[in-house]
Design an enzyme around this catalytic site. Sequence first.
Site, short mmCIF file in Angstrom:
data_model
loop_
_atom_site.label_atom_id
_atom_site.label_comp_id
_atom_site.label_asym_id
_atom_site.label_seq_id
_atom_site.Cartn_x
_atom_site.Cartn_y
_atom_site.Cartn_z
N LYS A 166 0.83 -1.20 0.00
CA LYS A 166 0.00 0.00 0.00
C LYS A 166 0.87 1.26 0.00
CE LYS A 166 -4.04 -2.07 0.42
NZ LYS A 166 -5.09 -2.01 -0.61
N ASP A 194 -0.30 -0.04 -4.58
CA ASP A 194 -1.73 0.24 -4.58
C ASP A 194 -2.00 1.58 -3.91
OD1 ASP A 194 -4.48 0.16 -4.57
OD2 ASP A 194 -4.66 -1.71 -3.45
N GLU A 220 -1.70 0.36 -8.94
CA GLU A 220 -3.12 0.02 -8.84
C GLU A 220 -3.94 1.20 -8.32
OE1 GLU A 220 -5.72 -3.18 -6.23
OE2 GLU A 220 -3.80 -3.80 -7.09
N GLU A 246 -11.34 -2.84 -9.00
CA GLU A 246 -12.00 -3.44 -7.84
C GLU A 246 -13.26 -2.71 -7.44
OE1 GLU A 246 -10.27 -2.01 -3.71
OE2 GLU A 246 -8.62 -2.63 -5.02
N ASP A 269 -13.57 -7.84 -9.00
CA ASP A 269 -13.76 -8.59 -7.76
C ASP A 269 -15.07 -9.35 -7.90
OD1 ASP A 269 -14.60 -9.35 -5.10
OD2 ASP A 269 -13.09 -7.98 -4.33
N HIS A 296 -9.28 -9.03 -8.08
CA HIS A 296 -9.12 -8.49 -6.73
C HIS A 296 -9.79 -9.44 -5.74
CE1 HIS A 296 -10.65 -5.97 -3.33
NE2 HIS A 296 -9.42 -5.49 -3.38
N GLU A 330 -4.93 -12.39 -6.17
CA GLU A 330 -4.50 -11.69 -4.96
C GLU A 330 -4.67 -12.60 -3.75
OE1 GLU A 330 -5.05 -7.37 -2.78
OE2 GLU A 330 -6.55 -8.01 -4.25
#
Length: 377
Positions: A166, A194, A220, A246, A269, A296, A330
């Site tokens: 992240k 991300d 991302e 996502e 997702d 995702h 993921e």
Amino acid sequence: MLIDDVTFIPLQAPIPSGKAYGMSKSLATARATTLVRLKLANGIEGVGECWGMPQVNIAMLPLLKSYLVGTNVHDIEHAFASMLARHYHFGVQGPMTWSISGIDMAAKDAAGKLLGLPVHRLIGGKQSATVQIYASGGYLTENSARDFEPQIEAMAKAGHRAVKIKIGVSPDNDEDRVSIARRILGPDVEIMVDINSNYTLDLARESITRLAPYKIGWVEEPLAPQDLAGYELLQRWSPVPIATGEALYTAFDFKRLIDRRAVDVVQPDLSLCGGFWQGKQIAQLASMEHIRLSPHVWGTGVGLAAAVHFVASLPVYPHASNIPRPTLVEYDLGDNPLRDAILVNPLGQSGGAIVVPDEPGLGITIDWNAVERHVVR
């Protein structure tokens, strides 16, 4: 083959005080989801998972059941189409599509058990016996300066060859985090980052300029999901692949992005985008434009199993025997009792891969006693 009942089970697993973790916009103090239990008239049951707030999903259930009870489980996608068509004022972004997503997973699980076939055989066939994963961690915390390096060291010790971390606090902070990750993981591990849509176009460009020398696999969600023009400009400019999806719903949302070639990797997702029903259409759109896909996953072991079956069913086109970069699933490393503890046979990874289940349906067995411990009353 007729659907006899559909129930939603709200689940929540609080994160201990001081251990909250998450993204640039917020930290999670609990992991929550909605488990779907779909029962056929002959007693066969399927399970699925819905994204979103469980209380909202439960409020949607009476409307959805009015379409589903008495429907042949193999015809359920026609029922979903009727829902979206008749209730078009609801739009596709939100709880109706969340709920459809989990119900579709459960329906495919039940149909597979009915026919004695794994889900991947129902949605395209088994292209691979294993799927590759990337480890998703490196979370922001209440004390990121203290907690970040230990997370990366754990990834290195586990031998992960592809990881995601992240970022998104600021371009300066992004470079600090990535430089630490690269130092600890070494030159050969693929690092994805991300931003969780926390930047505008100018900030995304500044961050990517700083990160490009570190050999980043993808950036991302650099921008808000509504910023299609920004994604188009960024993708044309960026020396690093751009990934997003996502927070997109149904093939309609993805088509707008894919038609503009505003992305390099799409990330549906299945617990949110419309389940396998819409996931297959999204994958077809991406394939026709020669765009990569990586689902995702940030929920329970049910959603992880669905993503594994989904990826196992996808063709490798335009590749053949040589696949330069396999499609990645993921694999969340965050503290999450809902991923493994609610399953009798959780899908663990080994050597960066998960073996694709060949048992009927999703190939997982729910530990209902463990589920009961996390039910929201």
